[in-house]
Write a protein that holds these residues in place. Structure first.
Motif, mmCIF file in Angstrom:
data_model
loop_
_atom_site.group_PDB
_atom_site.id
_atom_site.type_symbol
_atom_site.label_atom_id
_atom_site.label_comp_id
_atom_site.label_asym_id
_atom_site.label_seq_id
_atom_site.Cartn_x
_atom_site.Cartn_y
_atom_site.Cartn_z
ATOM 1 N N UNK A 53 72.336 123.889 88.264
ATOM 2 C CA UNK A 53 73.681 124.449 88.216
ATOM 3 C C UNK A 53 73.817 125.272 86.932
ATOM 4 N N UNK A 54 74.390 126.469 87.008
ATOM 5 C CA UNK A 54 74.513 127.313 85.807
ATOM 6 C C UNK A 54 75.243 126.631 84.652
ATOM 7 N N UNK A 55 76.180 125.748 84.954
ATOM 8 C CA UNK A 55 76.885 125.029 83.879
ATOM 9 C C UNK A 55 75.953 124.050 83.184
ATOM 10 N N UNK A 56 75.057 123.421 83.932
ATOM 11 C CA UNK A 56 74.064 122.532 83.325
ATOM 12 C C UNK A 56 73.112 123.336 82.448
ATOM 13 N N UNK A 57 72.682 124.476 82.944
ATOM 14 C CA UNK A 57 71.785 125.352 82.189
ATOM 15 C C UNK A 57 72.440 125.769 80.877
ATOM 16 N N UNK A 58 73.703 126.148 80.935
ATOM 17 C CA UNK A 58 74.425 126.577 79.737
ATOM 18 C C UNK A 58 74.500 125.462 78.706
ATOM 19 N N UNK A 59 74.896 124.276 79.140
ATOM 20 C CA UNK A 59 75.021 123.139 78.214
ATOM 21 C C UNK A 59 73.658 122.784 77.614
ATOM 22 N N UNK A 60 72.611 122.794 78.435
ATOM 23 C CA UNK A 60 71.281 122.500 77.903
ATOM 24 C C UNK A 60 70.865 123.530 76.860
ATOM 25 N N UNK A 61 71.006 124.801 77.187
ATOM 26 C CA UNK A 61 70.610 125.860 76.245
ATOM 27 C C UNK A 61 71.412 125.808 74.955
ATOM 28 N N UNK A 62 72.720 125.580 75.075
ATOM 29 C CA UNK A 62 73.572 125.499 73.880
ATOM 30 C C UNK A 62 73.160 124.353 72.964
ATOM 31 N N UNK A 63 72.482 123.367 73.518
ATOM 32 C CA UNK A 63 72.069 122.206 72.736
ATOM 33 C C UNK A 63 70.568 122.177 72.466
ATOM 34 N N UNK A 64 69.912 123.311 72.705
ATOM 35 C CA UNK A 64 68.510 123.454 72.320
ATOM 36 C C UNK A 64 67.486 122.897 73.282
ATOM 37 N N UNK A 65 67.874 122.668 74.531
ATOM 38 C CA UNK A 65 66.935 122.136 75.514
ATOM 39 C C UNK A 65 66.498 123.234 76.474
ATOM 40 N N UNK A 66 65.244 123.194 76.914
ATOM 41 C CA UNK A 66 64.798 124.142 77.947
ATOM 42 C C UNK A 66 65.474 123.809 79.270
ATOM 43 N N UNK A 67 65.556 124.800 80.151
ATOM 44 C CA UNK A 67 66.324 124.552 81.370
ATOM 45 C C UNK A 67 65.659 125.064 82.646
ATOM 46 N N UNK A 68 64.388 125.389 82.628
ATOM 47 C CA UNK A 68 63.715 125.826 83.841
ATOM 48 C C UNK A 68 63.625 124.673 84.838
ATOM 49 N N UNK A 69 64.047 124.892 86.074
ATOM 50 C CA UNK A 69 64.113 123.785 87.029
ATOM 51 C C UNK A 69 64.181 124.309 88.458
ATOM 52 N N UNK A 70 63.560 123.583 89.384
ATOM 53 C CA UNK A 70 63.688 123.839 90.816
ATOM 54 C C UNK A 70 63.991 122.509 91.494
ATOM 55 N N UNK A 71 65.112 122.441 92.211
ATOM 56 C CA UNK A 71 65.553 121.200 92.843
ATOM 57 C C UNK A 71 64.613 120.777 93.968
ATOM 58 N N UNK A 72 64.464 119.462 94.101
ATOM 59 C CA UNK A 72 63.665 118.899 95.183
ATOM 60 C C UNK A 72 64.247 117.543 95.563
#
Length: 163
Positions: A53-72
């Motif tokens: 979810x783009x909101x999850x990606x944003x929060x992760x990036x803002x806190x210094x975490x990588x966010x590459x992901x594909x759901x399964x």
């Protein structure tokens, strides 16, 4: 063989990818990335192939975490190669234990917040999907709070497995 952990939420686009990203960073910081594999999945397949979810990606990036992901979607056959399956709420815990092929596999399933001594009796990480950015920030806070205790448990298990 590496110790394998899989985080599981509903659709694998919010909570579990956040937990996967945070925990993978903790594992790397601890120098255990060669000994521990970190994954995530969802109990349902609605979002298979989608990114987080783009909101999850944003929060992760803002806190210094990588966010590459594909759901399964989580597959019961994976229990054979997983050492620990981390559920994000009670519903996931019940579903994962229900589909576990054996009692030993069902015993591998734990709630993430059970590793946070400050969590008290409420061990669910609420689903932020239907809310705003603040829900994703709250999710990240809960994931981070539990990650230290989970890392200690995994480190102990890795050492025990190596002995």
């Amino acid at each position: 063989m590496r110790f394998s952990v899989c985080f599981v939420c509903t659709g694998n686009i919010c909570r579990s990818p956040m937990a996967e990203s945070v925990f993978r960073a903790r594992v790397e910081d601890a120098g255990l990335d060669g000994a521990v594999a970190v994954h995530s999945a969802g109990t349902g397949g609605w979002h298979e192939g989608d990114g987080a979810d783009p909101r999850a990606v944003t929060v992760l990036r803002e806190n210094g975490y990588p966010s590459g992901h594909t759901a399964r979607r989580f597959q019961p056959s994976w229990f054979a190669r997983l050492d620990l399956v981390i559920a994000l709420d009670q519903g996931h815990l019940r579903e994962l234990r229900r589909v576990a092929p054996t009692a030993a596999d069902a015993a591998k399933v734990r709630l993430l917040r059970s590793y946070d001594p400050a969590a008290g009796d409420d061990l669910d990480v609420p689903d932020p999907y239907y809310g705003g950015a603040d829900g994703f920030e709250e999710c990240l806070d809960m994931v981070e709070a539990a990650s230290g205790g989970l890392l200690a448990a995994v480190r102990d298990a890795v050492e025990e497995k190596a002995a």
